[in-house]
Design a protein around this motif. Structure first.
Motif, mmCIF file in Angstrom:
data_model
loop_
_atom_site.group_PDB
_atom_site.id
_atom_site.type_symbol
_atom_site.label_atom_id
_atom_site.label_comp_id
_atom_site.label_asym_id
_atom_site.label_seq_id
_atom_site.Cartn_x
_atom_site.Cartn_y
_atom_site.Cartn_z
ATOM 1 N N VAL A 1 26.884 25.678 -13.574
ATOM 2 C CA VAL A 1 25.519 25.218 -13.377
ATOM 3 C C VAL A 1 25.301 25.043 -11.875
ATOM 4 O O VAL A 1 26.128 24.447 -11.184
ATOM 5 C CB VAL A 1 25.252 23.874 -14.093
ATOM 6 N N VAL A 2 24.203 25.597 -11.365
ATOM 7 C CA VAL A 2 23.862 25.467 -9.946
ATOM 8 C C VAL A 2 22.548 24.699 -9.846
ATOM 9 O O VAL A 2 21.554 25.065 -10.474
ATOM 10 C CB VAL A 2 23.725 26.841 -9.267
ATOM 11 N N VAL A 3 22.541 23.623 -9.025
ATOM 12 C CA VAL A 3 21.371 22.767 -8.872
ATOM 13 C C VAL A 3 20.939 22.761 -7.414
ATOM 14 O O VAL A 3 21.768 22.598 -6.517
ATOM 15 C CB VAL A 3 21.672 21.321 -9.323
ATOM 16 N N GLY A 4 19.639 22.933 -7.171
ATOM 17 C CA GLY A 4 19.103 22.875 -5.820
ATOM 18 C C GLY A 4 18.021 21.818 -5.706
ATOM 19 O O GLY A 4 17.216 21.643 -6.626
ATOM 20 N N ALA A 5 18.000 21.089 -4.571
ATOM 21 C CA ALA A 5 16.992 20.043 -4.348
ATOM 22 C C ALA A 5 16.804 19.832 -2.851
ATOM 23 O O ALA A 5 17.689 20.133 -2.051
ATOM 24 C CB ALA A 5 17.400 18.738 -5.020
ATOM 25 N N SER A 6 15.650 19.275 -2.505
ATOM 26 C CA SER A 6 15.369 18.955 -1.111
ATOM 27 C C SER A 6 14.588 17.650 -1.056
ATOM 28 O O SER A 6 15.100 16.618 -1.487
ATOM 29 C CB SER A 6 14.601 20.103 -0.438
ATOM 30 N N THR A 7 13.345 17.679 -0.583
ATOM 31 C CA THR A 7 12.544 16.459 -0.453
ATOM 32 C C THR A 7 12.428 15.740 -1.793
ATOM 33 O O THR A 7 12.011 16.329 -2.784
ATOM 34 C CB THR A 7 11.136 16.803 0.052
ATOM 35 N N GLY A 8 12.798 14.463 -1.806
ATOM 36 C CA GLY A 8 12.788 13.703 -3.055
ATOM 37 C C GLY A 8 14.013 13.925 -3.911
ATOM 38 O O GLY A 8 14.133 13.355 -4.997
ATOM 39 N N ARG B 1 0.855 -1.188 0.000
ATOM 40 C CA ARG B 1 0.000 0.000 0.000
ATOM 41 C C ARG B 1 0.889 1.235 0.000
ATOM 42 O O ARG B 1 1.192 1.788 1.048
ATOM 43 C CB ARG B 1 -0.918 0.020 1.232
ATOM 44 N N PRO B 2 1.363 1.681 -1.174
ATOM 45 C CA PRO B 2 2.294 2.817 -1.233
ATOM 46 C C PRO B 2 1.724 4.055 -0.561
ATOM 47 O O PRO B 2 0.580 4.451 -0.808
ATOM 48 C CB PRO B 2 2.467 3.032 -2.738
ATOM 49 N N CYS B 3 2.506 4.622 0.332
ATOM 50 C CA CYS B 3 2.147 5.886 0.972
ATOM 51 C C CYS B 3 3.448 6.583 1.360
ATOM 52 O O CYS B 3 4.512 5.957 1.400
ATOM 53 C CB CYS B 3 1.256 5.665 2.196
ATOM 54 N N PRO B 4 3.405 7.891 1.606
ATOM 55 C CA PRO B 4 4.638 8.609 1.946
ATOM 56 C C PRO B 4 5.277 8.080 3.225
ATOM 57 O O PRO B 4 4.595 7.884 4.230
ATOM 58 C CB PRO B 4 4.162 10.057 2.125
ATOM 59 N N VAL B 5 6.582 7.840 3.161
ATOM 60 C CA VAL B 5 7.328 7.326 4.312
ATOM 61 C C VAL B 5 8.467 8.282 4.634
ATOM 62 O O VAL B 5 9.224 8.686 3.747
ATOM 63 C CB VAL B 5 7.895 5.919 4.031
ATOM 64 N N VAL B 6 8.565 8.653 5.908
ATOM 65 C CA VAL B 6 9.668 9.476 6.405
ATOM 66 C C VAL B 6 10.520 8.577 7.295
ATOM 67 O O VAL B 6 10.044 8.054 8.311
ATOM 68 C CB VAL B 6 9.159 10.692 7.203
ATOM 69 N N GLU C 1 7.259 19.597 10.246
ATOM 70 C CA GLU C 1 7.344 20.160 8.899
ATOM 71 C C GLU C 1 7.487 19.064 7.846
ATOM 72 O O GLU C 1 6.815 19.091 6.802
ATOM 73 C CB GLU C 1 8.525 21.126 8.816
ATOM 74 N N LYS C 2 8.334 18.083 8.127
ATOM 75 C CA LYS C 2 8.575 17.043 7.126
ATOM 76 C C LYS C 2 7.397 16.085 6.994
ATOM 77 O O LYS C 2 7.107 15.607 5.888
ATOM 78 C CB LYS C 2 9.866 16.288 7.445
ATOM 79 N N VAL C 3 6.708 15.812 8.082
ATOM 80 C CA VAL C 3 5.530 14.957 7.993
ATOM 81 C C VAL C 3 4.421 15.674 7.226
ATOM 82 O O VAL C 3 3.726 15.070 6.401
ATOM 83 C CB VAL C 3 5.053 14.526 9.402
ATOM 84 N N ARG C 4 4.259 16.964 7.471
ATOM 85 C CA ARG C 4 3.255 17.728 6.718
ATOM 86 C C ARG C 4 3.590 17.750 5.228
ATOM 87 O O ARG C 4 2.698 17.599 4.379
ATOM 88 C CB ARG C 4 3.170 19.151 7.272
ATOM 89 N N GLY D 1 12.080 4.437 -2.170
ATOM 90 C CA GLY D 1 10.827 5.174 -2.282
ATOM 91 C C GLY D 1 10.449 6.051 -1.113
ATOM 92 O O GLY D 1 9.423 6.733 -1.161
ATOM 93 N N ALA D 2 11.235 6.058 -0.018
ATOM 94 C CA ALA D 2 10.954 6.986 1.071
ATOM 95 C C ALA D 2 11.089 8.416 0.549
ATOM 96 O O ALA D 2 11.943 8.699 -0.284
ATOM 97 C CB ALA D 2 11.924 6.759 2.233
ATOM 98 N N VAL D 3 10.244 9.317 1.039
ATOM 99 C CA VAL D 3 10.279 10.679 0.507
ATOM 100 C C VAL D 3 11.220 11.589 1.280
ATOM 101 O O VAL D 3 11.695 12.600 0.748
ATOM 102 C CB VAL D 3 8.868 11.299 0.451
ATOM 103 N N ASP D 4 11.511 11.247 2.559
ATOM 104 C CA ASP D 4 12.379 12.127 3.342
ATOM 105 C C ASP D 4 12.855 11.383 4.584
ATOM 106 O O ASP D 4 12.523 10.207 4.784
ATOM 107 C CB ASP D 4 11.626 13.399 3.736
ATOM 108 N N PHE D 5 13.610 12.067 5.424
ATOM 109 C CA PHE D 5 14.111 11.464 6.648
ATOM 110 C C PHE D 5 14.289 12.533 7.708
ATOM 111 O O PHE D 5 14.412 13.731 7.407
ATOM 112 C CB PHE D 5 15.443 10.748 6.393
ATOM 113 N N VAL D 6 14.296 12.123 8.978
ATOM 114 C CA VAL D 6 14.603 13.004 10.097
ATOM 115 C C VAL D 6 15.626 12.302 10.976
ATOM 116 O O VAL D 6 15.676 11.069 11.013
ATOM 117 C CB VAL D 6 13.348 13.358 10.937
ATOM 118 N N PRO D 7 16.460 13.058 11.685
ATOM 119 C CA PRO D 7 17.452 12.425 12.561
ATOM 120 C C PRO D 7 16.787 11.820 13.792
ATOM 121 O O PRO D 7 15.855 12.384 14.364
ATOM 122 C CB PRO D 7 18.371 13.594 12.943
ATOM 123 N N LYS D 8 17.274 10.660 14.186
ATOM 124 C CA LYS D 8 16.748 10.001 15.381
ATOM 125 C C LYS D 8 17.380 10.625 16.622
ATOM 126 O O LYS D 8 18.604 10.807 16.670
ATOM 127 C CB LYS D 8 17.055 8.513 15.332
#
Length: 362
Positions: free
Chosen positions: A176-183, A71-76, A121-124, A96-103
């Motif tokens: 060339v400058v590239v920026g990225a975050s979640t995903g 059942r694919p759903c967003p995973v942090v 913020e990341k869960v939202r 396939g996880a979309v993000d992570f937080v430090p434990k």
């Protein structure tokens, strides 16, 4: 109300995360391991799952793989800030996880103040993530690995930057400058592995990550890309056809020395919300290189980091590419650039490399 399933073998961590998310208005359920999580996946029907990496009975990575099939759903992911934790987390992002937080480690109660706003913020953001797109991206990456890539220039006409001869010092003609975050990690792999080995400009990458993760990211990308990929840990002279990954937990800036252009880490500037800051990197590049010799690429990620300065770059005569909404896991950063009128081109992820190749003169 957004429903969050917290999966962790530590009762203390389950309690801490539950309190943080419940106070923020989420409906919360918990699971002690991956086996229990898979049961609650179909009974609780969470909108987001937070998943510990290391657990008994079923590891976080095995559980994540099952979630994406069942059942694919967003995973942090909730991961430790260690070298081993970084490798496992990057693997999770590939799965396939979309993000992570430090434990939290050490005295957990002391870490809650720092963890709470990041977790919420990341869960939202994860709740709005297009997990189907992340999953399809992962499947494409798996299918593409090991293939020889030879991207071609697009048939559609594109505006190209003005050609200029490099200085005698060997300074590249442009950046060339590239920026990225979640995903971002999976998206960066798609983009950068499609850049040909004779690409003439350096590529600077700011991916929001902690310091212990960016070295592993650079190492992984280096094994997949035709260009050399390295993490910037000190003043480094820019060379044509090299990809430079900003060290996490700090910012990266472009400067000029007698020998030519260099890139170096700088302490995180508090006026920028996210780090490594895309806005600060672009601003520093514009201070050293004419806008007409710069190309900015803004990819998937929550928030608006990079949008302001890339819009300024576009207005000043530089070129910019925003990832399209159809492929971005979270269309926050590139969407902000598009809404600001600062995108020269808006491209689906798999088309950005060829558009970039067409923009940069040989």
């Amino acid at each position: 109300m957004t429903k969050v399933l917290i999966v962790d073998d530590s009762a203390l961590i389950r309690r801490v995360l539950s309190e943080i998310l419940s106070e923020a208005g989420f409906e919360v359920a918990v699971a002690r391991d991956g086996v229990e999580a898979l049961v609650k996946l179909t009974t609780f029907l969470p909108d987001v799952v937070t998943l510990d990496v290391q657990m008994p009975n079923m590891s976080g990575l095995d559980c994540l793989d099952r979630i994406m099939l069942q059942r694919p759903c967003p995973v942090v992911m909730v991961s430790s800030l260690t070298a081993a934790g970084a490798e496992e987390t990057l693997t999770a992002l590939e799965l396939g996880a979309v993000d992570f937080v430090p434990k939290p480690d050490g005295v957990v109660s002391l870490a809650v103040e720092d963890l709470a706003p990041v977790l919420v913020e990341k869960v939202r953001a994860a709740a709005t993530a297009r997990v189907g797109r992340a999953h399809r991206l992962v499947e494409r990456l798996r299918a593409r690995r090991g293939e020889i890539k030879s991207p071609v220039r697009p048939a559609v006409p594109v505006r190209a930057v003005k050609s200029s001869r490099a200085r005698d010092t060997g300074t590249p003609a442009g950046i060339v400058v590239v920026g990225a975050s979640t995903g971002g990690p999976a998206a960066l792999e798609t983009l950068l592995s499609d850049i040909p080995g004779d690409f003439p400009w350096p590529i600077l990458v700011a991916q929001h990550m902690p310091a212990t993760f960016t070295g592993s990211l650079a190492s992984r990308l280096n094994g997949l890309c035709a260009l050399t990929v390295s993490e910037v840990t000190g003043p480094t002279r820019l060379e044509a056809g090299v990809i430079y990954i900003a060290r996490g937990g700090a910012d990266m800036v472009v400067s000029r020395r007698v020998s030519g252009l260099v890139v170096l880490p700088a302490p995180a500037d508090e006026k920028y919300r996210w780090h490594p800051s895309v806005d600060r990197l672009v601003a520093s590049a514009m201070a050293q290189v004419p806008p007409a010799q710069l190309v900015g690429v803004l990819m998937t990620g929550m928030g608006d980091d990079g949008a302001r300065e890339m819009a300024a770059l576009h207005k000043a005569g530089g070129l910019t590419i925003a990832e399209s909404e159809e492929t971005a896991v979270v269309w926050g950063m590139p969407g902000s650039l598009v809404r600001a009128g600062g995108a020269e081109a808006v491209e689906p992820l798999e088309a950005i490399a060829s558009r970039l190749v067409a923009m940069v003169p040989r």
